[in-house]
Design a protein around this motif. Sequence first.
Motif, mmCIF file in Angstrom:
data_model
loop_
_atom_site.group_PDB
_atom_site.id
_atom_site.type_symbol
_atom_site.label_atom_id
_atom_site.label_comp_id
_atom_site.label_asym_id
_atom_site.label_seq_id
_atom_site.Cartn_x
_atom_site.Cartn_y
_atom_site.Cartn_z
ATOM 1 N N ASN A 233 0.787 -1.254 0.048
ATOM 2 C CA ASN A 233 0.033 -0.032 -0.020
ATOM 3 C C ASN A 233 0.918 1.166 -0.093
ATOM 4 O O ASN A 233 1.433 1.675 0.942
ATOM 5 C CB ASN A 233 -0.950 -0.035 1.117
ATOM 6 C CG ASN A 233 -1.813 1.069 1.253
ATOM 7 O OD1 ASN A 233 -1.708 2.246 0.731
ATOM 8 N ND2 ASN A 233 -3.237 0.754 1.510
ATOM 9 N N SER A 234 1.023 1.832 -1.120
ATOM 10 C CA SER A 234 1.881 3.017 -1.364
ATOM 11 C C SER A 234 1.575 4.335 -0.080
ATOM 12 O O SER A 234 2.317 4.938 -0.047
ATOM 13 C CB SER A 234 2.046 3.524 -2.909
ATOM 14 O OG SER A 234 0.753 3.822 -3.260
ATOM 15 N N ILE A 235 0.148 4.376 -0.109
ATOM 16 C CA ILE A 235 -0.297 5.360 0.579
ATOM 17 C C ILE A 235 0.231 5.272 2.007
ATOM 18 O O ILE A 235 0.723 6.109 2.778
ATOM 19 C CB ILE A 235 -1.776 5.718 0.631
ATOM 20 C CG1 ILE A 235 -1.906 6.111 -0.631
ATOM 21 C CG2 ILE A 235 -2.020 6.692 1.633
ATOM 22 C CD1 ILE A 235 -3.703 6.177 -0.991
ATOM 23 N N VAL A 236 0.064 4.123 2.708
ATOM 24 C CA VAL A 236 0.375 3.604 3.998
ATOM 25 C C VAL A 236 1.889 3.637 4.098
ATOM 26 O O VAL A 236 2.511 4.483 5.133
ATOM 27 C CB VAL A 236 -0.045 2.302 4.495
ATOM 28 C CG1 VAL A 236 0.466 2.001 5.844
ATOM 29 C CG2 VAL A 236 -1.754 2.279 4.657
ATOM 30 N N ASN A 237 2.692 3.203 3.015
ATOM 31 C CA ASN A 237 4.253 3.193 3.095
ATOM 32 C C ASN A 237 4.634 4.692 3.331
ATOM 33 O O ASN A 237 5.596 4.831 3.992
ATOM 34 C CB ASN A 237 4.687 2.427 1.970
ATOM 35 C CG ASN A 237 4.460 1.054 1.975
ATOM 36 O OD1 ASN A 237 3.969 0.349 3.105
ATOM 37 N ND2 ASN A 237 4.418 0.419 0.648
ATOM 38 N N LYS A 238 4.126 5.399 2.637
ATOM 39 C CA LYS A 238 4.797 6.823 2.431
ATOM 40 C C LYS A 238 4.372 7.631 3.515
ATOM 41 O O LYS A 238 5.103 8.370 4.445
ATOM 42 C CB LYS A 238 4.008 7.788 1.335
ATOM 43 C CG LYS A 238 4.463 9.174 1.244
ATOM 44 C CD LYS A 238 3.684 10.037 0.001
ATOM 45 C CE LYS A 238 4.168 11.534 0.023
ATOM 46 N NZ LYS A 238 3.633 12.305 -1.017
ATOM 47 N N ASN A 278 -2.754 10.157 10.443
ATOM 48 C CA ASN A 278 -2.736 11.628 9.917
ATOM 49 C C ASN A 278 -1.336 11.770 9.779
ATOM 50 O O ASN A 278 -0.270 11.618 10.856
ATOM 51 C CB ASN A 278 -3.343 12.469 10.772
ATOM 52 C CG ASN A 278 -3.279 13.848 10.398
ATOM 53 O OD1 ASN A 278 -2.369 14.507 9.665
ATOM 54 N ND2 ASN A 278 -4.254 14.787 10.899
ATOM 55 N N SER A 279 -0.520 11.970 8.715
ATOM 56 C CA SER A 279 0.658 12.441 8.434
ATOM 57 C C SER A 279 1.288 13.830 9.094
ATOM 58 O O SER A 279 2.760 13.806 8.826
ATOM 59 C CB SER A 279 1.072 12.234 6.969
ATOM 60 O OG SER A 279 0.503 13.434 6.333
ATOM 61 N N THR A 280 0.550 14.384 9.651
ATOM 62 C CA THR A 280 1.034 15.648 10.178
ATOM 63 C C THR A 280 0.903 15.512 11.780
ATOM 64 O O THR A 280 -0.066 15.482 12.246
ATOM 65 C CB THR A 280 0.225 16.701 9.738
ATOM 66 O OG1 THR A 280 0.062 17.114 8.330
ATOM 67 C CG2 THR A 280 0.649 18.063 10.252
#
Length: 283
Positions: A233-238, A278-280
């Motif tokens: 899952n590229s989104i989760v990986n990022k 949330n990546s922030t």
Amino acid sequence: MPNLFTFGCSYTKFRYPTYSDFLSPYFDDHFNLGIPGSGNRAIFNTVVENIDNITEEDFVLIQWSSLLREDRIFENNEWRGGGIITNTPYYNDEWVSKYFNPIQQTKELISYLITLIRLIESKTKNFKWFYMLEPWESDLMGEPSELPSILQEKYILLKNTDLLDSLEKISIQSSNFLGSIESFISNNSKRNLIYNFDSVSQKIVYDDHPCPYDHYSFSKHIVKFFESKIFNNSIVNKKNQELAIQWKSFVNDAEKMLETEKHFFEKNSMMIDYRTNNSTIKW
């Protein structure tokens, strides 16, 4: 999607994210059943208590602790360990000298391994296990810190048996064995510095737990051993990588941590942001 079950000590569940947290976004539900400060008795019993909740689709990770911990159930009917036995408030030097025996701890761990390897492999093929630190490495008996003098003689008694050799043999012969978190860090990177807040002194102190970024790296190592597309899952990986970098920045900066610690742990804002993917991170 399957669920993720993880078991261990503070190397599995801590105030900062561990490998378990970095793996959690790939799954429907994440059950982090680690107990900070616990030894192998508590870990074994926690796994058994939850075994009926595990299905063949689920993923199970067990992180074993050291041979220098003594678990008991005290107040609230919950397991209490406290880390290495010489640092706990439950046992004084006299008790440790008279009653604590790493030979017993090793025999129990061998029994735990034999039992759970067979039991969990009968439940799911998605099972891996590892140590905090391999108990046969050096004279540390699985505890990644200097051996206290009161335990040095007990190590010699253990070393004079064949138990550590038996434990190592059982471990390396298991197809699901992944070594240890500490060995992975030593073999693959320079250890990242980490600070923590001491609530007693109200000061920032050095912490010898792995940095969240090291846990992130170890989580990537774990997924290599599972034949599952859920980890692609590229989104989760990022997001995981972004979070690991931000956490590393936070735990490496003693000055920033001191400024923000009280507010952060009152609001728990960083952990909430992490749990919701949330990546922030806000500090």
